[in-house]
Design a protein around this motif. Structure first.
Motif, mmCIF file in Angstrom:
data_model
loop_
_atom_site.group_PDB
_atom_site.id
_atom_site.type_symbol
_atom_site.label_atom_id
_atom_site.label_comp_id
_atom_site.label_asym_id
_atom_site.label_seq_id
_atom_site.Cartn_x
_atom_site.Cartn_y
_atom_site.Cartn_z
ATOM 1 N N SER A 129 0.830 -1.207 0.000
ATOM 2 C CA SER A 129 0.000 0.000 0.000
ATOM 3 C C SER A 129 0.862 1.253 0.000
ATOM 4 N N HIS A 130 1.897 1.223 0.825
ATOM 5 C CA HIS A 130 2.773 2.395 0.893
ATOM 6 C C HIS A 130 3.492 2.608 -0.430
ATOM 7 N N GLY A 131 3.875 1.525 -1.072
ATOM 8 C CA GLY A 131 4.526 1.643 -2.364
ATOM 9 C C GLY A 131 3.647 2.347 -3.378
ATOM 10 N N ALA A 132 2.343 2.027 -3.362
ATOM 11 C CA ALA A 132 1.419 2.655 -4.302
ATOM 12 C C ALA A 132 1.249 4.139 -4.006
ATOM 13 N N HIS A 133 1.179 4.484 -2.726
ATOM 14 C CA HIS A 133 1.021 5.898 -2.371
ATOM 15 C C HIS A 133 2.289 6.688 -2.691
#
Length: 234
Positions: free
Chosen positions: A122-126
């Motif tokens: 999720s953090h990678g996408a953000h």
């Protein structure tokens, strides 16, 4: 067809601090993986209030025409089996027939119920969103899905995905190491719980009149099509 394991993670996500340290970077070695540390828990005053922001805030950028009459909100976990099923079997038809034609806009929101790699993904996408490539990173995550908690979303693979979609890797890596989007991930999980979600994927279709239809699980394309067509007739 709703993913429900590891619900303890989803139940406590609002009370954690995410400290994300990645391995596999060219300049960094022998660093620990993601660490989840407890933070003081504040007892809320009364039940969480559900508003339109519960659906529209703390998520992805809009995919499609921002003025589309229908909004489709997905709460998902990048490691979730049935989220991956939806991506491969249903989402592409929705994009072709409704998003690309200006009838539906999509928003993806995090509901991390499986494990630490879900939070890192999720953090990678953000962090990719900081460079305007949220949906490209979202897609490459699901395109490389191989299971739950088996390492496909480990830090070195997330870095490779960033390279593959054309991100400035130094900028993306700094974002990941600093945990710059931890709060939006926590807030999205809070939103999921306020809606009484217990699994992924879960969908909310918001029609032109504001009426909301809830769907659970990797529903077939025909289910979404029927709802969209009924909403467009209003």
């Amino acid at each position: 067809m709703i993913h429900g394991p590891s619900l303890g993670i989803g139940a406590v996500i609002s009370a954690i601090v995410l400290v994300i340290v990645f391995i596999g970077f060219e300049e960094i070695s022998n660093e620990p993986e993601l660490v989840i540390e407890p933070s003081p828990q504040i007892q809320p005053e009364g039940p969480l209030k559900i508003t339109i922001d519960t659906f529209l805030k703390n998520g992805s950028p809009i995919l499609g025409d921002s003025d589309a009459p229908i909004t489709l909100v997905e709460f998902g976990d990048y490691q979730c089996h049935f989220c991956n099923v939806f991506f491969h079997s249903t989402e592409k038809e929705i994009l072709k027939n409704y998003v690309e034609t200006g009838k539906v806009r999509m928003i993806f929101k995090d509901f991390n119920i499986i494990g630490p790699d879900s939070i890192n993904a999720s953090h990678g996408a953000h962090c990719a969103n900081d460079q305007g490539l949220f949906w490209e990173y979202h897609d490459i995550l699901y395109s490389n899905w191989t299971g739950e908690n088996n390492g496909w979303a480990a830090s070195e693979n997330l870095l490779r995905f960033a390279q593959d979609v054309g991100l400035d890797v130094d900028e993306w890596s700094e974002c990941m190491i600093n945990g710059e989007h931890s709060q939006i991930i926590v807030a999205s999980n809070d939103d999921a719980r306020s809606l009484d979600l217990t699994g992924t994927p879960a969908f909310f279709v918001i029609g032109p009149d504001g009426e909301i239809t809830r769907l659970f699980g990797a529903q077939p394309y025909s289910t979404f099509e029927n709802i969209f067509e009924n909403e467009l007739k209003k």
